[in-house]
Design a protein around this motif. Structure first.
Motif, PDB file in Angstrom:
ATOM      1  N   LEU A  40      10.797   2.295   9.784  1.00 45.60           N
ATOM      2  CA  LEU A  40      10.514   1.366   8.688  1.00 45.60           C
ATOM      3  C   LEU A  40       9.010   1.207   8.469  1.00 45.60           C
ATOM      4  O   LEU A  40       8.549   1.103   7.320  1.00 45.60           O
ATOM      5  CB  LEU A  40      11.147   0.011   8.979  1.00 45.60           C
ATOM      6  CG  LEU A  40      12.675  -0.061   8.866  1.00 45.60           C
ATOM      7  CD1 LEU A  40      13.173  -1.450   9.233  1.00 45.60           C
ATOM      8  CD2 LEU A  40      13.129   0.303   7.450  1.00 45.60           C
ATOM      9  N   THR A  41       8.239   1.200   9.535  1.00 47.00           N
ATOM     10  CA  THR A  41       6.782   1.121   9.387  1.00 47.00           C
ATOM     11  C   THR A  41       6.237   2.331   8.641  1.00 47.00           C
ATOM     12  O   THR A  41       5.390   2.201   7.746  1.00 47.00           O
ATOM     13  CB  THR A  41       6.129   1.019  10.773  1.00 47.00           C
ATOM     14  OG1 THR A  41       6.678  -0.105  11.474  1.00 47.00           O
ATOM     15  CG2 THR A  41       4.627   0.861  10.648  1.00 47.00           C
ATOM     16  N   VAL A  42       6.732   3.523   8.984  1.00 50.89           N
ATOM     17  CA  VAL A  42       6.286   4.731   8.291  1.00 50.89           C
ATOM     18  C   VAL A  42       6.685   4.691   6.820  1.00 50.89           C
ATOM     19  O   VAL A  42       5.890   5.047   5.926  1.00 50.89           O
ATOM     20  CB  VAL A  42       6.872   5.978   8.983  1.00 50.89           C
ATOM     21  CG1 VAL A  42       6.572   7.241   8.179  1.00 50.89           C
ATOM     22  CG2 VAL A  42       6.307   6.113  10.387  1.00 50.89           C
ATOM     23  N   VAL A  43       7.901   4.242   6.530  1.00 55.95           N
ATOM     24  CA  VAL A  43       8.352   4.170   5.141  1.00 55.95           C
ATOM     25  C   VAL A  43       7.502   3.183   4.340  1.00 55.95           C
ATOM     26  O   VAL A  43       7.110   3.451   3.191  1.00 55.95           O
ATOM     27  CB  VAL A  43       9.842   3.782   5.091  1.00 55.95           C
ATOM     28  CG1 VAL A  43      10.269   3.471   3.666  1.00 55.95           C
ATOM     29  CG2 VAL A  43      10.703   4.900   5.658  1.00 55.95           C
ATOM     30  N   LEU A  44       7.186   2.038   4.924  1.00 53.82           N
ATOM     31  CA  LEU A  44       6.360   1.055   4.230  1.00 53.82           C
ATOM     32  C   LEU A  44       4.961   1.591   3.962  1.00 53.82           C
ATOM     33  O   LEU A  44       4.393   1.371   2.885  1.00 53.82           O
ATOM     34  CB  LEU A  44       6.284  -0.234   5.051  1.00 53.82           C
ATOM     35  CG  LEU A  44       7.581  -1.050   5.143  1.00 53.82           C
ATOM     36  CD1 LEU A  44       7.389  -2.256   6.055  1.00 53.82           C
ATOM     37  CD2 LEU A  44       8.041  -1.494   3.754  1.00 53.82           C
ATOM     38  N   GLY A 103       1.168   3.755  -0.034  1.00 54.46           N
ATOM     39  CA  GLY A 103       0.285   4.793  -0.546  1.00 54.46           C
ATOM     40  C   GLY A 103       0.688   5.269  -1.927  1.00 54.46           C
ATOM     41  O   GLY A 103      -0.167   5.502  -2.801  1.00 54.46           O
ATOM     42  N   VAL A 104       1.991   5.422  -2.161  1.00 61.79           N
ATOM     43  CA  VAL A 104       2.453   5.868  -3.480  1.00 61.79           C
ATOM     44  C   VAL A 104       2.134   4.826  -4.545  1.00 61.79           C
ATOM     45  O   VAL A 104       1.610   5.155  -5.632  1.00 61.79           O
ATOM     46  CB  VAL A 104       3.968   6.160  -3.434  1.00 61.79           C
ATOM     47  CG1 VAL A 104       4.522   6.371  -4.846  1.00 61.79           C
ATOM     48  CG2 VAL A 104       4.241   7.378  -2.572  1.00 61.79           C
ATOM     49  N   PHE A 105       2.418   3.573  -4.258  1.00 65.41           N
ATOM     50  CA  PHE A 105       2.140   2.517  -5.234  1.00 65.41           C
ATOM     51  C   PHE A 105       0.645   2.312  -5.443  1.00 65.41           C
ATOM     52  O   PHE A 105       0.224   1.774  -6.471  1.00 65.41           O
ATOM     53  CB  PHE A 105       2.785   1.204  -4.796  1.00 65.41           C
ATOM     54  CG  PHE A 105       4.268   1.160  -5.039  1.00 65.41           C
ATOM     55  CD1 PHE A 105       4.778   1.211  -6.318  1.00 65.41           C
ATOM     56  CD2 PHE A 105       5.151   1.088  -3.977  1.00 65.41           C
ATOM     57  CE1 PHE A 105       6.146   1.184  -6.546  1.00 65.41           C
ATOM     58  CE2 PHE A 105       6.520   1.061  -4.193  1.00 65.41           C
ATOM     59  CZ  PHE A 105       7.021   1.103  -5.483  1.00 65.41           C
ATOM     60  N   ALA A 106      -0.156   2.737  -4.489  1.00 63.33           N
ATOM     61  CA  ALA A 106      -1.607   2.624  -4.656  1.00 63.33           C
ATOM     62  C   ALA A 106      -2.179   3.765  -5.490  1.00 63.33           C
ATOM     63  O   ALA A 106      -3.186   3.591  -6.178  1.00 63.33           O
ATOM     64  CB  ALA A 106      -2.288   2.588  -3.294  1.00 63.33           C
ATOM     65  N   LEU A 107      -1.536   4.943  -5.448  1.00 60.54           N
ATOM     66  CA  LEU A 107      -2.077   6.108  -6.144  1.00 60.54           C
ATOM     67  C   LEU A 107      -1.493   6.295  -7.538  1.00 60.54           C
ATOM     68  O   LEU A 107      -2.202   6.730  -8.457  1.00 60.54           O
ATOM     69  CB  LEU A 107      -1.821   7.373  -5.312  1.00 60.54           C
ATOM     70  CG  LEU A 107      -2.585   7.475  -3.997  1.00 60.54           C
ATOM     71  CD1 LEU A 107      -2.169   8.724  -3.238  1.00 60.54           C
ATOM     72  CD2 LEU A 107      -4.084   7.489  -4.241  1.00 60.54           C
ATOM     73  N   VAL A 108      -0.210   6.003  -7.716  1.00 64.08           N
ATOM     74  CA  VAL A 108       0.437   6.297  -9.002  1.00 64.08           C
ATOM     75  C   VAL A 108      -0.081   5.424 -10.140  1.00 64.08           C
ATOM     76  O   VAL A 108      -0.409   5.938 -11.215  1.00 64.08           O
ATOM     77  CB  VAL A 108       1.969   6.189  -8.860  1.00 64.08           C
ATOM     78  CG1 VAL A 108       2.644   6.289 -10.211  1.00 64.08           C
ATOM     79  CG2 VAL A 108       2.488   7.267  -7.919  1.00 64.08           C
ATOM     80  N   PRO A 109      -0.185   4.092  -9.994  1.00 60.82           N
ATOM     81  CA  PRO A 109      -0.665   3.284 -11.129  1.00 60.82           C
ATOM     82  C   PRO A 109      -2.047   3.673 -11.644  1.00 60.82           C
ATOM     83  O   PRO A 109      -2.238   3.747 -12.865  1.00 60.82           O
ATOM     84  CB  PRO A 109      -0.658   1.856 -10.562  1.00 60.82           C
ATOM     85  CG  PRO A 109       0.383   1.879  -9.508  1.00 60.82           C
ATOM     86  CD  PRO A 109       0.273   3.233  -8.888  1.00 60.82           C
ATOM     87  N   PRO A 110      -3.042   3.967 -10.777  1.00 64.31           N
ATOM     88  CA  PRO A 110      -4.319   4.411 -11.339  1.00 64.31           C
ATOM     89  C   PRO A 110      -4.222   5.695 -12.141  1.00 64.31           C
ATOM     90  O   PRO A 110      -4.852   5.832 -13.193  1.00 64.31           O
ATOM     91  CB  PRO A 110      -5.203   4.596 -10.093  1.00 64.31           C
ATOM     92  CG  PRO A 110      -4.602   3.733  -9.071  1.00 64.31           C
ATOM     93  CD  PRO A 110      -3.140   3.754  -9.326  1.00 64.31           C
TER      94      PRO A 110
END
Length: 399
Positions: free
Chosen positions: A129-133, A138-145
């Motif tokens: 779960l830690t790895v998934v979070l 990381g995905v939510f940090a990179l995709v919106p920009p």
């Protein structure tokens, strides 16, 4: 006249001794040895004693040029089929290797949680779960920009074109070479088909990346859950006489690989946190996304930290010239601190690899497996170095 009966030698007795009551006939289980069945029967009748339930083994085939050539050709075909199978399964094998290295690196965390009293399944669940979070963050940090910047570019594209047309030099070039007419003629069915193919290719790339990521995640969780069983199974394949020594060397290799992975992750997280704080101070756009980029690239040996510094510095120069200069100075100082203070302190007890060997391994890993090869290059060299020191060199010295 001599009598032959009393002087005849028995099967096991000495000459001149009278045959005993049991010497006249041998026991059934001793009448014909398994290896001499065809000689006892003359090769004409099947032996009933000493043969298996599938019958008596026949005589070996005679060596002939046809048999040797056929066997050699079959071996070549089998080797070629094995090569084709490995080549076709190369993508899956790379994913398995990645998952295996991640499991080895995360296994110390599972062991630590088990020492705190958590059951094995719960410890694996917490680590997974830690790895998934972290991945989701990381995905939510990179995709919106990326989406935001792309939308802004598309919205500003007409104004960019109008500004270009107002330039006399560019307008003269457009009229001289009839660029507008060429662009309009280029918009045809083939161009539309290529664009559609590009869209489909992009979708395929996205779904393929997601599928590979999920595959690595599932394999990593599986390897973590059955790590001890898989390790014991691997040791059981070694002959008993060498099993203890192989187990000691194998456990040392796993310890070094796991320590390297934990140390590399710690250094990468520290680099990401430092970048995030610096980006907030100087006012860089999307600081969390830039911190994730620096943390991910810092996992690549030798060149990863420089690559992340270049990316952030380019963003800084695109924002403002003083900000770009500040980024370049910050990463120049931080890399010196990381190389001479942080990295030796964390990696001192995990792996000690020669710098030349590490550089060559990183280059070979990049050429063979890309970024994945660069990630596994250092622990692989550490394992080979341990085998060379503990197995190969002592054997050479004993000769």
């Amino acid at each position: 006249m001599a009598d032959d009966g009393p002087t005849a030698s028995s099967g096991d007795g000495e000459p001149g001794s009278a045959p005993g009551p049991d010497d006249g006939s041998r026991k059934p289980e001793q009448a014909t040895a398994p290896g001499h069945a065809d000689r006892a029967t003359g090769g004409d009748e099947p032996a009933t004693n000493g043969s298996s339930r599938f019958g008596t083994p026949g005589r070996p085939l005679k060596h002939s040029s046809f048999l040797v050539g056929f066997t050699g050709a079959a071996g070549v075909l089998l080797a070629y089929a094995l090569y084709l199978g490995l080549r076709n399964a190369a993508g899956i094998l790379v994913l398995v290797v990645i998952a295996l290295f991640l499991a080895v690196g995360l296994h110390p965390a599972v062991v630590r949680l088990r020492t705190w009293g958590l059951p094995h399944g719960m410890a694996v669940t917490v680590v997974a779960l830690t790895v998934v979070l972290l991945l989701c963050g990381g995905v939510f940090a990179l995709v919106p920009p990326v989406v935001t910047q792309t939308g802004q570019f598309i919205d500003q594209l007409p104004s960019y074109l109008q500004a270009l047309r107002r330039n006399e030099t560019i307008n003269d070039l457009v009229e001289r070479y009839d660029l507008m007419q060429r662009l309009q003629s280029a918009v045809n069915a083939d161009t539309v088909g290529q664009a559609l193919g590009g869209v489909l290719g992009g979708a395929q790339l996205i779904f393929g990346t997601v599928f590979r990521g999920l595959t690595v995640l599932v394999l990593t969780i599986y390897f973590l859950a059955y790590f001890d069983r898989l390790r014991d199974l691997g040791y059981s394949l070694v002959p008993r006489s060498r099993r203890e020594r192989v187990q000691l060397i194998g456990d040392e290799i796993l310890t070094k690989v796991g320590a390297y992975m934990v140390g590399a992750l710690s250094i990468a997280v520290l680099a990401g946190i430092s970048t995030y704080v610096f980006a907030l101070i100087v006012g860089l756009p999307y600081p969390f996304a830039l911190a994730v980029v620096v943390a991910v690239t810092d996992l690549i040996p030798q060149i990863g930290a420089t690559l992340g510094a270049v990316i952030v510095s380019l963003v800084g120069f695109a924002t403002d010239l003083p900000v770009g200069i500040a980024c370049a100075v910050f990463f120049l100082i931080y890399q010196q601190v990381e190389n001479y203070l942080i990295y030796p302190k964390i990696m001192r007890r995990s792996v000690s690899v020669n710098e030349v060997a590490a550089l060559v391994a990183a280059l070979l890993g990049v050429s063979l497996l890309g970024v994945v090869g660069a990630l596994i290059a250092i622990p692989t060299v550490a394992a080979l170095q341990l085998i060379l020191r503990e197995v190969v060199l002592p054997r050479q010295e004993s000769r």
